[in-house]
Scaffold this motif. Structure first.
Motif, PDB file in Angstrom:
ATOM      1  N   PRO A 155      -1.380  61.606 -10.815  1.00 47.67           N
ATOM      2  CA  PRO A 155      -2.286  60.008 -10.435  1.00 47.67           C
ATOM      3  C   PRO A 155      -1.545  58.687 -11.049  1.00 47.67           C
ATOM      4  O   PRO A 155      -1.055  59.400 -12.359  1.00 47.67           O
ATOM      5  CB  PRO A 155      -3.520  60.452 -11.293  1.00 47.67           C
ATOM      6  N   LEU A 156      -1.140  58.075 -10.058  1.00 47.36           N
ATOM      7  CA  LEU A 156      -0.183  56.970 -10.589  1.00 47.36           C
ATOM      8  C   LEU A 156      -1.457  55.362 -10.422  1.00 47.36           C
ATOM      9  O   LEU A 156      -0.620  54.636 -11.051  1.00 47.36           O
ATOM     10  CB  LEU A 156       0.508  56.638  -9.789  1.00 47.36           C
ATOM     11  N   GLY A 157      -2.704  55.503 -10.172  1.00 48.06           N
ATOM     12  CA  GLY A 157      -2.868  54.062  -9.703  1.00 48.06           C
ATOM     13  C   GLY A 157      -2.941  52.895  -8.769  1.00 48.06           C
ATOM     14  O   GLY A 157      -2.385  53.179  -7.583  1.00 48.06           O
ATOM     15  N   LEU A 158      -2.517  51.608  -9.273  1.00 49.39           N
ATOM     16  CA  LEU A 158      -2.007  50.628  -8.010  1.00 49.39           C
ATOM     17  C   LEU A 158      -0.409  51.125  -8.474  1.00 49.39           C
ATOM     18  O   LEU A 158      -0.029  50.916  -9.512  1.00 49.39           O
ATOM     19  CB  LEU A 158      -2.668  49.366  -9.355  1.00 49.39           C
ATOM     20  N   TYR A 159       0.199  51.086  -7.360  1.00 52.33           N
ATOM     21  CA  TYR A 159       1.492  51.189  -7.670  1.00 52.33           C
ATOM     22  C   TYR A 159       2.560  50.341  -7.096  1.00 52.33           C
ATOM     23  O   TYR A 159       2.031  50.424  -5.474  1.00 52.33           O
ATOM     24  CB  TYR A 159       1.727  52.609  -6.602  1.00 52.33           C
ATOM     25  N   VAL A 160       3.276  50.223  -7.138  1.00 52.29           N
ATOM     26  CA  VAL A 160       4.475  48.746  -5.964  1.00 52.29           C
ATOM     27  C   VAL A 160       5.678  49.274  -5.947  1.00 52.29           C
ATOM     28  O   VAL A 160       6.026  50.116  -7.038  1.00 52.29           O
ATOM     29  CB  VAL A 160       4.368  47.432  -7.004  1.00 52.29           C
ATOM     30  N   ILE A 161       5.704  49.844  -4.446  1.00 45.47           N
ATOM     31  CA  ILE A 161       7.013  50.369  -4.463  1.00 45.47           C
ATOM     32  C   ILE A 161       8.204  49.531  -4.243  1.00 45.47           C
ATOM     33  O   ILE A 161       7.274  48.047  -3.142  1.00 45.47           O
ATOM     34  CB  ILE A 161       6.896  50.920  -3.011  1.00 45.47           C
ATOM     35  N   GLY A 219      13.766  61.011  -2.604  1.00 48.26           N
ATOM     36  CA  GLY A 219      12.610  62.890  -2.064  1.00 48.26           C
ATOM     37  C   GLY A 219      10.794  62.781  -2.112  1.00 48.26           C
ATOM     38  O   GLY A 219      10.399  63.288  -2.049  1.00 48.26           O
ATOM     39  N   ARG A 220      11.015  61.767  -3.141  1.00 45.08           N
ATOM     40  CA  ARG A 220       9.349  61.887  -3.926  1.00 45.08           C
ATOM     41  C   ARG A 220       8.576  61.095  -2.370  1.00 45.08           C
ATOM     42  O   ARG A 220       8.532  60.527  -1.811  1.00 45.08           O
ATOM     43  CB  ARG A 220       9.121  60.430  -5.028  1.00 45.08           C
ATOM     44  N   LYS A 221       7.636  61.931  -3.016  1.00 47.26           N
ATOM     45  CA  LYS A 221       6.224  61.787  -1.984  1.00 47.26           C
ATOM     46  C   LYS A 221       5.399  60.736  -2.406  1.00 47.26           C
ATOM     47  O   LYS A 221       4.187  61.749  -3.190  1.00 47.26           O
ATOM     48  CB  LYS A 221       6.118  62.919  -0.659  1.00 47.26           C
ATOM     49  N   LEU A 222       4.285  59.805  -2.167  1.00 50.76           N
ATOM     50  CA  LEU A 222       3.815  59.088  -2.591  1.00 50.76           C
ATOM     51  C   LEU A 222       2.167  58.868  -1.250  1.00 50.76           C
ATOM     52  O   LEU A 222       3.006  58.491   0.178  1.00 50.76           O
ATOM     53  CB  LEU A 222       4.253  57.115  -3.274  1.00 50.76           C
ATOM     54  N   MET A 223       0.964  58.723  -1.877  1.00 50.71           N
ATOM     55  CA  MET A 223      -0.337  58.544  -0.679  1.00 50.71           C
ATOM     56  C   MET A 223      -0.933  57.692  -1.960  1.00 50.71           C
ATOM     57  O   MET A 223      -0.872  57.298  -3.004  1.00 50.71           O
ATOM     58  CB  MET A 223      -0.644  59.777  -0.644  1.00 50.71           C
ATOM     59  N   GLY A 224      -1.829  57.220  -1.061  1.00 53.86           N
ATOM     60  CA  GLY A 224      -2.257  55.807  -1.411  1.00 53.86           C
ATOM     61  C   GLY A 224      -2.989  55.453  -0.515  1.00 53.86           C
ATOM     62  O   GLY A 224      -2.376  55.179   0.903  1.00 53.86           O
ATOM     63  N   THR A 225      -3.633  54.365  -0.725  1.00 48.33           N
ATOM     64  CA  THR A 225      -4.401  52.935   0.444  1.00 48.33           C
ATOM     65  C   THR A 225      -3.052  51.796   0.607  1.00 48.33           C
ATOM     66  O   THR A 225      -2.658  51.337  -1.001  1.00 48.33           O
ATOM     67  CB  THR A 225      -5.187  52.545  -0.099  1.00 48.33           C
ATOM     68  N   LEU A 226      -2.663  51.183   1.411  1.00 47.78           N
ATOM     69  CA  LEU A 226      -1.968  50.758   2.047  1.00 47.78           C
ATOM     70  C   LEU A 226      -2.811  49.062   1.602  1.00 47.78           C
ATOM     71  O   LEU A 226      -3.329  49.292   2.649  1.00 47.78           O
ATOM     72  CB  LEU A 226      -1.246  50.106   2.532  1.00 47.78           C
ATOM     73  N   ARG A 227      -2.647  48.112   0.306  1.00 43.12           N
ATOM     74  CA  ARG A 227      -3.410  47.040  -0.011  1.00 43.12           C
ATOM     75  C   ARG A 227      -2.746  46.025   0.656  1.00 43.12           C
ATOM     76  O   ARG A 227      -3.387  44.527   1.202  1.00 43.12           O
ATOM     77  CB  ARG A 227      -3.515  47.042  -1.704  1.00 43.12           C
ATOM     78  N   SER A 228      -1.093  45.511  -0.023  1.00 41.51           N
ATOM     79  CA  SER A 228      -0.220  44.510   0.412  1.00 41.51           C
ATOM     80  C   SER A 228       1.636  45.249   1.283  1.00 41.51           C
ATOM     81  O   SER A 228       1.374  46.109   0.824  1.00 41.51           O
ATOM     82  CB  SER A 228       0.079  43.320  -0.718  1.00 41.51           C
ATOM     83  N   PHE A 229       2.330  44.678   1.977  1.00 39.40           N
ATOM     84  CA  PHE A 229       3.551  44.575   2.096  1.00 39.40           C
ATOM     85  C   PHE A 229       3.527  43.090   2.594  1.00 39.40           C
ATOM     86  O   PHE A 229       3.552  42.063   2.296  1.00 39.40           O
ATOM     87  CB  PHE A 229       3.466  45.511   3.089  1.00 39.40           C
ATOM     88  N   ASP A 230       5.270  43.268   2.336  1.00 38.26           N
ATOM     89  CA  ASP A 230       6.073  42.167   2.937  1.00 38.26           C
ATOM     90  C   ASP A 230       7.088  42.357   3.745  1.00 38.26           C
ATOM     91  O   ASP A 230       7.710  43.423   4.577  1.00 38.26           O
ATOM     92  CB  ASP A 230       6.567  41.047   1.799  1.00 38.26           C
ATOM     93  N   GLN A 231       8.303  41.683   4.394  1.00 39.28           N
ATOM     94  CA  GLN A 231       8.925  41.913   4.961  1.00 39.28           C
ATOM     95  C   GLN A 231       9.903  42.111   4.536  1.00 39.28           C
ATOM     96  O   GLN A 231      10.662  43.178   5.315  1.00 39.28           O
ATOM     97  CB  GLN A 231       9.953  39.906   5.321  1.00 39.28           C
ATOM     98  N   PHE A 232      10.110  42.710   3.902  1.00 36.76           N
ATOM     99  CA  PHE A 232      11.426  43.999   2.590  1.00 36.76           C
ATOM    100  C   PHE A 232      11.200  45.033   2.826  1.00 36.76           C
ATOM    101  O   PHE A 232      11.247  45.506   1.713  1.00 36.76           O
ATOM    102  CB  PHE A 232      12.039  42.777   1.495  1.00 36.76           C
ATOM    103  N   ALA A 233       9.581  45.483   3.174  1.00 36.61           N
ATOM    104  CA  ALA A 233       9.011  46.943   2.705  1.00 36.61           C
ATOM    105  C   ALA A 233       8.681  46.757   1.507  1.00 36.61           C
ATOM    106  O   ALA A 233       8.163  47.963   1.012  1.00 36.61           O
ATOM    107  CB  ALA A 233      10.047  47.997   3.851  1.00 36.61           C
TER     108      ALA A 233
END
Length: 128
Positions: free
Chosen positions: A65-71, A30-44
């Motif tokens: 604020p979270l800074g650089l974040y990997v999802i 349910g969390r909502k994260l916002m930021g600038t997409l810098r990278s992604f892969d085939q698994f989202a």
């Protein structure tokens, strides 16, 4: 009748069109994260720069604020581009401090638990 070619399908299903743009990511919890997409892969799996978590309780909100974040991709429910030309929130929303939003979350959680226990107590009446 016109059919979409492989290149059209690639563009519509890929996150590549969102690279270097501000996005909103809704997670399974349910969390909502916002930021600038810098990278992604085939698994989202995605990397957000300048990420923040938006916490909304009623008409109050706070951006943590979270800074650089990997999802991790398996936690992603929805990814969408944010419109930078529009206001992000309706005018009635009020930005509050972190302590105030945590207090509001606690009150909301307690009210939710109380509703659940009241429902359990009333089950024997069988209102259905």
């Amino acid at each position: 009748m016109s059919w979409a070619g492989p290149e059209d399908i690639y563009l519509s299903t890929s996150l590549a069109s969102y690279l270097d743009r501000k996005i909103l990511v809704l997670l399974r919890d349910g969390r909502k994260l916002m930021g600038t997409l810098r990278s992604f892969d085939q698994f989202a799996n995605a990397v957000l720069e300048g990420a923040c978590e938006r916490v909304i309780v009623g008409e109050k909100y706070y951006d943590i604020p979270l800074g650089l974040y990997v999802i991790r991709g398996e936690n992603v429910v929805l990814i969408g581009e944010m419109d930078t030309e529009r206001d992000e929130l309706p005018p009635h929303m009020i930005r509050v401090s972190e302590t105030e939003i945590k207090r509001a979350q606690k009150v909301e959680s307690e009210a939710s638990e109380l509703r659940g226990t009241m429902r359990k107590r009333m089950e024997f009446l069988d209102f259905d």
